[in-house]
Write a protein that holds these residues in place. Structure first.
Motif, PDB file in Angstrom:
ATOM      1  N   HIS A 174      11.431   4.855   4.315  1.00  0.00           N
ATOM      2  CA  HIS A 174      11.787   4.992   5.721  1.00  0.00           C
ATOM      3  C   HIS A 174      11.345   3.740   6.461  1.00  0.00           C
ATOM      4  O   HIS A 174      10.603   2.930   5.934  1.00  0.00           O
ATOM      5  CB  HIS A 174      11.083   6.212   6.318  1.00  0.00           C
ATOM      6  CG  HIS A 174      11.333   7.454   5.549  1.00  0.00           C
ATOM      7  ND1 HIS A 174      12.491   8.182   5.652  1.00  0.00           N
ATOM      8  CD2 HIS A 174      10.593   8.089   4.610  1.00  0.00           C
ATOM      9  CE1 HIS A 174      12.451   9.213   4.829  1.00  0.00           C
ATOM     10  NE2 HIS A 174      11.308   9.185   4.182  1.00  0.00           N
ATOM     11  N   ARG A 175      11.781   3.638   7.710  1.00  0.00           N
ATOM     12  CA  ARG A 175      11.406   2.493   8.527  1.00  0.00           C
ATOM     13  C   ARG A 175       9.894   2.225   8.464  1.00  0.00           C
ATOM     14  O   ARG A 175       9.449   1.092   8.276  1.00  0.00           O
ATOM     15  CB  ARG A 175      11.853   2.773   9.963  1.00  0.00           C
ATOM     16  CG  ARG A 175      11.559   1.691  10.944  1.00  0.00           C
ATOM     17  CD  ARG A 175      12.441   0.484  10.654  1.00  0.00           C
ATOM     18  NE  ARG A 175      12.260  -0.495  11.695  1.00  0.00           N
ATOM     19  CZ  ARG A 175      12.942  -0.482  12.834  1.00  0.00           C
ATOM     20  NH1 ARG A 175      13.870   0.413  13.050  1.00  0.00           N
ATOM     21  NH2 ARG A 175      12.723  -1.381  13.760  1.00  0.00           N
ATOM     22  N   GLN A 176       9.103   3.290   8.586  1.00  0.00           N
ATOM     23  CA  GLN A 176       7.642   3.103   8.642  1.00  0.00           C
ATOM     24  C   GLN A 176       7.084   2.563   7.332  1.00  0.00           C
ATOM     25  O   GLN A 176       6.056   1.897   7.333  1.00  0.00           O
ATOM     26  CB  GLN A 176       6.926   4.431   8.934  1.00  0.00           C
ATOM     27  CG  GLN A 176       7.297   5.090  10.238  1.00  0.00           C
ATOM     28  CD  GLN A 176       8.200   6.280   9.999  1.00  0.00           C
ATOM     29  OE1 GLN A 176       9.020   6.277   9.102  1.00  0.00           O
ATOM     30  NE2 GLN A 176       8.051   7.308  10.824  1.00  0.00           N
ATOM     31  N   THR A 177       7.748   2.894   6.210  1.00  0.00           N
ATOM     32  CA  THR A 177       7.228   2.399   4.934  1.00  0.00           C
ATOM     33  C   THR A 177       7.804   1.015   4.627  1.00  0.00           C
ATOM     34  O   THR A 177       7.130   0.201   4.009  1.00  0.00           O
ATOM     35  CB  THR A 177       7.541   3.365   3.779  1.00  0.00           C
ATOM     36  OG1 THR A 177       8.952   3.446   3.578  1.00  0.00           O
ATOM     37  CG2 THR A 177       6.991   4.758   4.060  1.00  0.00           C
ATOM     38  N   PHE A 185      16.260  -6.930   7.853  1.00  0.00           N
ATOM     39  CA  PHE A 185      16.714  -7.571   9.090  1.00  0.00           C
ATOM     40  C   PHE A 185      17.120  -9.033   8.898  1.00  0.00           C
ATOM     41  O   PHE A 185      17.304  -9.755   9.874  1.00  0.00           O
ATOM     42  CB  PHE A 185      15.634  -7.455  10.173  1.00  0.00           C
ATOM     43  CG  PHE A 185      15.435  -6.041  10.629  1.00  0.00           C
ATOM     44  CD1 PHE A 185      16.361  -5.430  11.458  1.00  0.00           C
ATOM     45  CD2 PHE A 185      14.343  -5.298  10.195  1.00  0.00           C
ATOM     46  CE1 PHE A 185      16.207  -4.114  11.869  1.00  0.00           C
ATOM     47  CE2 PHE A 185      14.173  -3.980  10.592  1.00  0.00           C
ATOM     48  CZ  PHE A 185      15.117  -3.383  11.429  1.00  0.00           C
ATOM     49  N   ARG A 192      11.057  -4.809   5.240  1.00  0.00           N
ATOM     50  CA  ARG A 192      11.767  -4.912   6.512  1.00  0.00           C
ATOM     51  C   ARG A 192      12.359  -6.314   6.695  1.00  0.00           C
ATOM     52  O   ARG A 192      13.346  -6.481   7.403  1.00  0.00           O
ATOM     53  CB  ARG A 192      10.869  -4.555   7.699  1.00  0.00           C
ATOM     54  CG  ARG A 192       9.859  -5.606   8.068  1.00  0.00           C
ATOM     55  CD  ARG A 192       9.297  -5.403   9.489  1.00  0.00           C
ATOM     56  NE  ARG A 192      10.141  -5.980  10.511  1.00  0.00           N
ATOM     57  CZ  ARG A 192      10.615  -5.337  11.555  1.00  0.00           C
ATOM     58  NH1 ARG A 192      10.391  -4.057  11.712  1.00  0.00           N
ATOM     59  NH2 ARG A 192      11.339  -5.946  12.460  1.00  0.00           N
ATOM     60  N   ASN A 247       8.314  -1.252   6.837  1.00  0.00           N
ATOM     61  CA  ASN A 247       7.563  -2.201   7.655  1.00  0.00           C
ATOM     62  C   ASN A 247       6.344  -2.745   6.916  1.00  0.00           C
ATOM     63  O   ASN A 247       5.890  -3.847   7.179  1.00  0.00           O
ATOM     64  CB  ASN A 247       7.090  -1.530   8.961  1.00  0.00           C
ATOM     65  CG  ASN A 247       8.209  -1.437   9.988  1.00  0.00           C
ATOM     66  OD1 ASN A 247       9.231  -2.097   9.865  1.00  0.00           O
ATOM     67  ND2 ASN A 247       8.018  -0.608  11.001  1.00  0.00           N
ATOM     68  N   ARG A 248       5.781  -1.960   6.013  1.00  0.00           N
ATOM     69  CA  ARG A 248       4.582  -2.374   5.264  1.00  0.00           C
ATOM     70  C   ARG A 248       4.911  -2.716   3.817  1.00  0.00           C
ATOM     71  O   ARG A 248       4.322  -3.625   3.235  1.00  0.00           O
ATOM     72  CB  ARG A 248       3.531  -1.252   5.252  1.00  0.00           C
ATOM     73  CG  ARG A 248       2.962  -0.869   6.593  1.00  0.00           C
ATOM     74  CD  ARG A 248       2.040  -1.904   7.171  1.00  0.00           C
ATOM     75  NE  ARG A 248       0.922  -2.271   6.313  1.00  0.00           N
ATOM     76  CZ  ARG A 248       0.154  -3.338   6.524  1.00  0.00           C
ATOM     77  NH1 ARG A 248       0.410  -4.152   7.523  1.00  0.00           N
ATOM     78  NH2 ARG A 248      -0.850  -3.613   5.719  1.00  0.00           N
ATOM     79  N   ARG A 283      16.898  14.496   0.034  1.00  0.00           N
ATOM     80  CA  ARG A 283      16.879  14.202   1.465  1.00  0.00           C
ATOM     81  C   ARG A 283      16.872  12.696   1.632  1.00  0.00           C
ATOM     82  O   ARG A 283      16.431  11.972   0.748  1.00  0.00           O
ATOM     83  CB  ARG A 283      15.614  14.785   2.129  1.00  0.00           C
ATOM     84  CG  ARG A 283      15.565  16.283   2.166  1.00  0.00           C
ATOM     85  CD  ARG A 283      14.154  16.743   2.477  1.00  0.00           C
ATOM     86  NE  ARG A 283      13.237  16.201   1.480  1.00  0.00           N
ATOM     87  CZ  ARG A 283      11.974  16.612   1.341  1.00  0.00           C
ATOM     88  NH1 ARG A 283      11.489  17.548   2.118  1.00  0.00           N
ATOM     89  NH2 ARG A 283      11.200  16.077   0.415  1.00  0.00           N
ATOM     90  N   HIS A 284      17.313  12.224   2.795  1.00  0.00           N
ATOM     91  CA  HIS A 284      17.329  10.790   3.066  1.00  0.00           C
ATOM     92  C   HIS A 284      15.919  10.223   2.892  1.00  0.00           C
ATOM     93  O   HIS A 284      14.966  10.751   3.446  1.00  0.00           O
ATOM     94  CB  HIS A 284      17.815  10.540   4.492  1.00  0.00           C
ATOM     95  CG  HIS A 284      17.924   9.083   4.813  1.00  0.00           C
ATOM     96  ND1 HIS A 284      19.063   8.366   4.617  1.00  0.00           N
ATOM     97  CD2 HIS A 284      17.012   8.217   5.266  1.00  0.00           C
ATOM     98  CE1 HIS A 284      18.854   7.112   4.949  1.00  0.00           C
ATOM     99  NE2 HIS A 284      17.621   6.989   5.353  1.00  0.00           N
ATOM    100  N   GLY A 287       0.786  -1.241   0.000  1.00  0.00           N
ATOM    101  CA  GLY A 287       0.000   0.000   0.000  1.00  0.00           C
ATOM    102  C   GLY A 287       0.812   1.282   0.000  1.00  0.00           C
ATOM    103  O   GLY A 287       0.248   2.386   0.034  1.00  0.00           O
TER     104      GLY A 287
END
Ligand code: FES
Ligand code: FES
Lengths: 289, 162
Positions: free
Chosen positions: A102-105, A82, A78, A107-108, A188-189, A33
Motif C-alpha cells: 500500500h501507499r504507506q508501505t 512517481f 514510491r 513510502n518506506r 484483497r487489494h 523494514g
C-alpha cells in the motif's frame, strides 16, 4: 515492546556496512523494514545485530543510463511509483509497483529489500526477472554482478553470500512500441498475490510475435521465467487462442501449496494470469492502448 | 531500560523531544509509552492494519514498522497534530463526524493521517481512488461506506476552502 534485544548500527557508507557484516555476530540488514520489522515484532528472527542501511544515502538513486534504469538498493518503492522515467520507459514496472503493498508501505519499502527478501509473490523480483535485470552486490572482495535469472537460489533465498550486500539493480528497457502487462490475483487489494504474471511482447506489422517475455510470481518457490511459453509464442500471430494454448504449459509448474491455495489452484491461476498479462501486452503493442 | 539505548531528537506535531530510547523500541511504542502520545493506535503491530499510520517527513508510514532511533532528526505528524487548535477540527475530521466516518474510532487515527497525504496529492479523487487510497487501513466497524463518503466530502471542503 516487541523486538528482541539487539545491538544497533547505522553505517553511512557501503564499505562500513560490508565491514560490519563480516565482523558482527548474527547480523541482519534493515532496509525499508516492511518485512524485517514484522518478523522482529513477532520474534521470528532474533538477530544479535541490526545494521540499518537508511543512512547510506549513496544507495538511494534512480536514473537512466544507456537506456537502462539504474536503481539503488535503498531507493524507495514510491520513487519508482512517481518516476517519469519509469512511467515512460518501463511501464511494466509502473503497473507492477501499484500492486506492491500500500501507499504507506511503498513510502518506506525499498527496491533492494524486496529483491533480497525474495518473497515468491513479490512484484519487484518478478518484473526484474521479466526484464532481464542485473543486480550488483558488494562484499569484502569488491563488487560483483548477478543476472536476475541466477539470483533466486531457493525459497526466499537470494544467491548472495552472508558477507555481501545488494547495492543496486540495472534494468534494461524494452524498445518503444513494445506491449506490457502485469496482472495478479489476490484476495484483497495489496495482499500477497496468490499468482501473478508479467508479460512483454514485441510484434511486427502483421501482428507476428517477434519477442516475448513471461514471468510468473507467487506460484512456485521463486519467480519463474516461462521460457517454453516464450519460445512457443515467437513466430505466431498474436491472438487469445494462441496465448491460451501456449499458457497451458504453466499448468505443469511446480506449485506451492499453503493455506491460501492448493497447488492445482495456483497452477490454474498461472495459466489464467499468463493469458491475461499477454492479452494486456498485446493490446498495448505499438501504443495501441 | 534493559538493552542498548540511544539519544534521539525528534519533532512530533511541531514539538521537539530529546529522549533516550531503547534501540529495539518501535516508533509506535516510543510515542505511546514513552511520550504518552496515545493517539496513534496499534492494532496488528506487523504492518497489516494501518491503525498506526503517521506522516514521517510528510509521507505516510506505519509506525509499528519503524524503530524509534530511525526517527532521530526527523519530523512526524500524528493524529494529535491534525486539528488547527484544541477547540477546532480539521475539515477532514469534520467530514468524518458528519458522514459517520467512524464508530469505535480505533482505525480513525490511521485513516485520517493516510487521507491527509492522499488528499494533499489528489485533491479531487474518484470514489475508486479513495478506496484504493485507504486499502491499507482496516476498519472493523463502518463497512468503509462512511469513510469513503467522508473522504470525498473532505476533498470538496478542502477545495472550497482554497
Ligand atoms: S499496528 Fe501498524 S499496521 Fe497494524
Ligand atoms: S471505526 Fe471501529 S474500526 Fe473503524
Amino acid at each position: 515492546m516487541k523486538p528482541p534485544p539487539f545491538h544497533y548500527h547505522d553505517p553511512e557508507t557501503v564499505s562500513d556496512a560490508v565491514g560490519l557484516l563480516s565482523r558482527l555476530e548474527n547480523p541482519k540488514l534493515l532496509a525499508g523494514g516492511q518485512s524485517l520489522m514484522p518478523m522482529l515484532n513477532m520474534r521470528y528472527v532474533l538477530p544479535d545485530n541490526v545494521i540499518d542501511l537508511n543512512k547510506i544515502t549513496a544507495l538511494s538513486y534512480l536514473r537512466e543510463e544507456n537506456g537502462a534504469l539504474m536503481a539503488g538498493a535503498m531507493t524507495r518503492q514510491r520513487d519508482l511509483e512517481f518516476s517519469d522515467v519509469v512511467a515512460k520507459r518501463h511501464p511494466l514496472i509502473k503497473e507492477a509497483i501499484l500492486n506492491v503493498g500500500h501507499r504507506q508501505t511503498r513510502n518506506r519499502g525499498t527496491v533492494g529489500g524486496s529483491l533480497c527478501h525474495l518473497d515468491p509473490s513479490a512484484e519487484i523480483p518478478t518484473v526484474a526477472l521479466a526484464l532481464d535485470a542485473t543486480v550488483t552486490v558488494a562484499g569484502p572482495k569488491g563488487n560483483r554482478d548477478i543476472a536476475m535469472a541466477d539470483f533466486p537460489a531457493g525459497y526466499m533465498t537470494p544467491a548472495i553470500e552472508p558477507d555481501e550486500l545488494l547495492i543496486g539493480i540495472r534494468i534494461p528497457a524494452w524498445p518503444q512500441g513494445h506491449g506490457h502487462g502485469f496482472v495478479e490475483f489476490s484476495r484483497r487489494h495489496g495482499d500477497f498475490a496468490i499468482a501473478s504474471a508479467a508479460a512483454l511482447l514485441e510484434e511486427d506489422a502483421n501482428g507476428k510475435i517477434t519477442r516475448a517475455s513471461l514471468t510468473i510470481g507467487g506460484v512456485s518457490k521463486v519467480p519463474t521465467r516461462m521460457r517454453d511459453v516464450e519460445k512457443a509464442l515467437v513466430g505466431q500471430i498474436a491472438s487469445e487462442d494462441v496465448f491460451r494454448a501456449a499458457c497451458e504449459e504453466c499448468r505443469k509448474m511446480d506449485a506451492l501449496e499453503d493455506v491460501h491455495a492448493p497447488a492445482n489452484y495456483r497452477q490454474h491461476l498461472a495459466t489464467v494470469m499468463s493469458r491475461r498479462a499477454l492479452m494486456a501486452a498485446h493490446g498495448r503493442v505499438g501504443g495501441r492502448a | 531500560m534493559s538493552g542498548d539505548t540511544r539519544n534521539i531528537t525528534v519533532t512530533i506535531n511541531g514539538k521537539t523531544y530529546k529522549e533516550e530510547v531503547e534501540v529495539r523500541f518501535t516508533l509506535a511504542d516510543f510515542m505511546r509509552q514513552q511520550l504518552g502520545l496515545t493517539g496513534t493506535h496499534l492494532g496488528c503491530e506487523h504492518g497489516v492494519c494501518g491503525a498506526c499510520t503517521i506522516l514521517f517527513d510528510g509521507l505516510s508510514a506505519r509506525s509499528c514498522l519503524m524503530l524509534a532511533v530511525q526517527a532521530d532528526g526527523h519530523e512526524i505528524l500524528t493524529v494529535e497534530g491534525i486539528a488547527p487548535s484544541a477547540d477546532e477540527l480539521h475539515p477532514l475530521q469534520e467530514a468524518f463526524r458528519d458522514n459517520h466516518g467512524l464508530q469505535c474510532g480505533f482505525c480513525t487515527p490511521g485513516m485520517l493521517t493516510t487521507l491527509i497525504e492522499f488528499l494533499r496529492d489528489n485533491p479531487d479523487p474518484t470514489e475508486q481512488e479513495v478506496r484504493i487510497g485507504i486499502s491499507g487501513n482496516l476498519c472493523r466497524c463502518t463497512g468503509y461506506q462512511g469513510i469513503v463518503a467522508a473522504a470525498l466530502d473532505a476533498a470538496k471542503r478542502l477545495r472550497d476552502a482554497k
